[in-house]
Motif scaffolding. Sequence first.
Motif, PDB file in Angstrom:
ATOM      1  N   VAL A   1       1.225  10.474 -14.591  1.00 16.31           N
ATOM      2  CA  VAL A   1       1.961   9.991 -13.424  1.00 16.31           C
ATOM      3  C   VAL A   1       1.107   9.000 -12.622  1.00 16.31           C
ATOM      4  O   VAL A   1       1.607   7.947 -12.192  1.00 16.31           O
ATOM      5  CB  VAL A   1       2.395  11.177 -12.541  1.00 16.31           C
ATOM      6  CG1 VAL A   1       2.916  10.684 -11.187  1.00 16.31           C
ATOM      7  CG2 VAL A   1       3.476  11.992 -13.245  1.00 16.31           C
ATOM      8  N   SER A   2      -0.162   9.292 -12.437  1.00 15.37           N
ATOM      9  CA  SER A   2      -1.027   8.429 -11.631  1.00 15.37           C
ATOM     10  C   SER A   2      -1.094   7.015 -12.205  1.00 15.37           C
ATOM     11  O   SER A   2      -1.066   6.027 -11.460  1.00 15.37           O
ATOM     12  CB  SER A   2      -2.433   9.027 -11.539  1.00 15.37           C
ATOM     13  OG  SER A   2      -2.399  10.296 -10.925  1.00 15.37           O
TER      14      SER A   2
ATOM     15  N   ALA B   1       0.205   9.660  -4.915  1.00 10.90           N
ATOM     16  CA  ALA B   1      -0.064   9.149  -3.574  1.00 10.90           C
ATOM     17  C   ALA B   1      -1.435   8.485  -3.509  1.00 10.90           C
ATOM     18  O   ALA B   1      -1.606   7.409  -2.919  1.00 10.90           O
ATOM     19  CB  ALA B   1       0.019  10.287  -2.563  1.00 10.90           C
ATOM     20  N   ALA B   2      -2.435   9.112  -4.127  1.00  6.68           N
ATOM     21  CA  ALA B   2      -3.778   8.530  -4.132  1.00  6.68           C
ATOM     22  C   ALA B   2      -3.829   7.265  -4.972  1.00  6.68           C
ATOM     23  O   ALA B   2      -4.621   6.355  -4.691  1.00  6.68           O
ATOM     24  CB  ALA B   2      -4.780   9.550  -4.662  1.00  6.68           C
TER      25      ALA B   2
ATOM     26  N   ALA C   1       6.774  14.930  -5.709  1.00  4.25           N
ATOM     27  CA  ALA C   1       6.597  16.020  -4.749  1.00  4.25           C
ATOM     28  C   ALA C   1       7.868  16.845  -4.615  1.00  4.25           C
ATOM     29  O   ALA C   1       7.815  18.076  -4.508  1.00  4.25           O
ATOM     30  CB  ALA C   1       6.198  15.452  -3.381  1.00  4.25           C
ATOM     31  N   GLY C   2       9.021  16.179  -4.637  1.00  3.91           N
ATOM     32  CA  GLY C   2      10.278  16.920  -4.597  1.00  3.91           C
ATOM     33  C   GLY C   2      10.457  17.805  -5.809  1.00  3.91           C
ATOM     34  O   GLY C   2      10.917  18.946  -5.691  1.00  3.91           O
TER      35      GLY C   2
ATOM     36  N   ALA D   1       0.818  -1.212   0.000  1.00  6.44           N
ATOM     37  CA  ALA D   1       0.000   0.000   0.000  1.00  6.44           C
ATOM     38  C   ALA D   1       0.851   1.262   0.000  1.00  6.44           C
ATOM     39  O   ALA D   1       0.386   2.323  -0.421  1.00  6.44           O
ATOM     40  CB  ALA D   1      -0.928   0.007   1.209  1.00  6.44           C
ATOM     41  N   LEU D   2       2.105   1.154   0.459  1.00  5.26           N
ATOM     42  CA  LEU D   2       3.012   2.307   0.480  1.00  5.26           C
ATOM     43  C   LEU D   2       3.907   2.368  -0.747  1.00  5.26           C
ATOM     44  O   LEU D   2       4.778   3.235  -0.834  1.00  5.26           O
ATOM     45  CB  LEU D   2       3.885   2.260   1.744  1.00  5.26           C
ATOM     46  CG  LEU D   2       3.148   2.308   3.084  1.00  5.26           C
ATOM     47  CD1 LEU D   2       4.139   2.199   4.234  1.00  5.26           C
ATOM     48  CD2 LEU D   2       2.328   3.586   3.202  1.00  5.26           C
ATOM     49  N   SER D   3       3.692   1.463  -1.692  1.00  5.29           N
ATOM     50  CA  SER D   3       4.584   1.388  -2.849  1.00  5.29           C
ATOM     51  C   SER D   3       4.549   2.651  -3.694  1.00  5.29           C
ATOM     52  O   SER D   3       5.548   3.018  -4.312  1.00  5.29           O
ATOM     53  CB  SER D   3       4.215   0.181  -3.715  1.00  5.29           C
ATOM     54  OG  SER D   3       2.879   0.294  -4.193  1.00  5.29           O
ATOM     55  N   GLY D   4       3.393   3.316  -3.726  1.00  5.87           N
ATOM     56  CA  GLY D   4       3.289   4.519  -4.543  1.00  5.87           C
ATOM     57  C   GLY D   4       3.959   5.734  -3.936  1.00  5.87           C
ATOM     58  O   GLY D   4       4.124   6.756  -4.608  1.00  5.87           O
TER      59      GLY D   4
END
Length: 440
Positions: free
Chosen positions: A232-233, A358-359, A43-44, A32-35
């Motif tokens: 990107v999504s 992130a979503a 974001a950077g 679930a944190l892979s994205g």
Amino acid sequence: MLIVSQILGGLGVAVGIAPAPMLATEVSGSEALSGLAPTASVAGTALLSLPLAALMASRGRRPGLVLAYVIGALGGALVVLGTAERSFPVLLVGMAAFGAGSSANLQARFAAADLVGPERRGRAISHVVWATTIGSVLGPNIAAPVNRLFRGTPVPENAGPYLCSAVVFLLAGLVVAILLRPDPLLTARALAAHGDEGRGRRSLRDGVAAVRASPRARLALVTVTISHTAMVSIMVMTPVDLGRHGADLQLIGLVISGHIGGMYAFSPVMGWLADRFGRLSVIGLAVGLLGVAALLAGTAGPRHGQTAAGLFVLGLGWSAGMIAGSALLTDSVPQAARAAVQGLSDLTMNAAAGLGGAAAGVVVAQWGYGPLNATAAALLLPVAALALRRSLRPSGGAGAATSGAGPATGGAASPETEGPPAPAAAEWEAAAGKRKADRP
């Protein structure tokens, strides 16, 4: 020089694209944190857009590009450290700094447009974007061989590509530092008409004011933001979906390479279309291509060939939206405000893409890859509505001057139909006159 730096920068960024989601899963222990790893990079890129744009506005393109590549190299080193120490926060900080490499690549397209007129601006942007093809297509495919190089060394095998990226970013920064002379942005200002139009107006507030004053600039900003966010999504979660259906790293690398090839290899075609038939026509093409891509990828399932086709079309749609939107944005604001507006554009599109990435991980974990593609397709509706609204403006009078639709005959776009507003057009004419007067 910009072409050489883009080849290196594209290689540095692309080497780290395919391993990022899987590296995040390995270090965090949660799919679930892979994205979050690719999202941290995006974001950077967004967070660094404003300070880099401010530096360029005051000192020129060269210092900003060099600093971006150096930060990107430091980010690659931090990713290696975070992986070795199994520290997810350090990994995310490294990925955020790694995103500075993308900032440099994105800003280079505007450097290409600093010294050309509106009738060739789309092609100038597209040629520098095209140069990214070489490094970007090669990058994902060398990730697996680079991994093997670090077997038996203190560098974690899966993080090896990021050490390679750090070296490449430093080479790109060195090329820019030595060869980008004279500075294109400072030269463009020196050629511009002297007076109030050429002074000041370089802060974020000035960029926002310039965009608010121009309907075409607003359309351009929405176009690049939504095109980038949709791309990107979908892209960041495609390796995860392919892995769920049995694809190995090599196959994932090939799919991502095809996607990046679609993003960059055909950019000269998109630039020519934007100059020939108008910015709005190519924005409409972008909406269509991105919608088809979402349909193909979202319904592919275990059919890896269909996923690859969808990702390739996704890259084409991004190319059309990015080049036409960037050209229209530069057309629509005066020289003095361009650096600020361009920084605002990169901030907006990368911040939105960061949220989208992130979503995306949450959407895929909860509902699946298909619903993610459907959501990305829905994001295209505002772009389509705004472009249609401007294309339906009356062809005469003020509407023609701002529609950006190109001439009715289908001929080459001209400043009268698609060029910059009056102050920017006057500035260009003054600069062109000065150049002619300076010739022997």
